[in-house]
Write an enzyme that holds these catalytic residues in place. Structure first.
Site, PDB file in Angstrom:
ATOM      1  N   GLU A 132       0.821  -1.214   0.000  1.00  0.00           N
ATOM      2  CA  GLU A 132       0.000   0.000   0.000  1.00  0.00           C
ATOM      3  C   GLU A 132       0.856   1.264   0.000  1.00  0.00           C
ATOM      4  O   GLU A 132       0.582   2.216  -0.749  1.00  0.00           O
ATOM      5  CB  GLU A 132      -0.909   0.040   1.241  1.00  0.00           C
ATOM      6  CG  GLU A 132      -1.838  -1.147   1.367  1.00  0.00           C
ATOM      7  CD  GLU A 132      -1.301  -2.269   2.236  1.00  0.00           C
ATOM      8  OE1 GLU A 132      -2.102  -2.876   2.965  1.00  0.00           O
ATOM      9  OE2 GLU A 132      -0.080  -2.556   2.191  1.00  0.00           O
ATOM     10  N   CYS A 147      -2.656  -2.663   7.422  1.00  0.00           N
ATOM     11  CA  CYS A 147      -2.219  -2.561   8.816  1.00  0.00           C
ATOM     12  C   CYS A 147      -2.440  -1.131   9.306  1.00  0.00           C
ATOM     13  O   CYS A 147      -2.911  -0.261   8.559  1.00  0.00           O
ATOM     14  CB  CYS A 147      -0.745  -2.946   8.935  1.00  0.00           C
ATOM     15  SG  CYS A 147       0.376  -1.737   8.194  1.00  0.00           S
TER      16      CYS A 147
END
Length: 159
Positions: free
Chosen positions: A64, A92
């Site tokens: 990401e 996360c």
């Protein structure tokens, strides 16, 4: 602009998640945790990435984060307010924060991360009203293949 049907959105989400899974496969081939991501604006891919923590020697080289960095460079702006991030695993805490900071409009992910998820599993960073930005979230797109590639990776590591 005409409103798109739920069916056409789902079809588009599946298409882009399949491409994110191809990025996860590249991670797997490079002995990385198999997570893949891509950022899309107006149905065009502006960046794609996969985990590179091991080979890049950096705790921040999550798929990401790398996709956000590439997209920001491509757009010449840190604001990605018209983009959708497709990622094979629930982001996360670090990545969830980066999505908020980059003003990503929408997040679509496959598998949930009960031990580290920052969107729904442990924290709800993406829709926290105390933050200056919230994400639209769609979860569970191609959940099984997204989960299976991770399960296979960790099973092979343990044996």
């Amino acid at each position: 602009m005409p409103k798109r049907s739920a069916e056409s959105i789902l079809t588009q989400d599946v298409y882009f998640m399949e491409l994110a899974l191809k990025q996860a496969q590249l991670a797997l081939e490079n002995n990385e945790v198999p997570v893949g991501a891509l950022l899309v604006e107006n149905n065009h891919i502006i960046s794609k990435a996969y985990n590179q923590k091991e080979n890049g020697f950096s705790a921040t080289y999550h798929a990401e984060i790398l996709a956000i960095e590439k997209a920001s460079l491509a757009n010449q702006s840190w604001r990605l307010s018209q983009s959708t991030l497709y990622v094979t695993l629930e982001p996360c805490i670090m990545c969830s924060g980066a999505l908020v900071a980059a003003r990503v409009k929408r997040l679509v992910y496959g598998a949930t991360d009960p031990k580290g998820g920052g969107i729904e599993s442990i924290y709800q960073i993406g829709n926290n009203p105390k933050l200056n930005h919230q994400l639209e979230v769609t979860k569970g797109v191609l959940k099984e293949p997204c989960s299976q590639i991770l399960k296979n990776f960790f099973k092979a590591k343990r044996s």
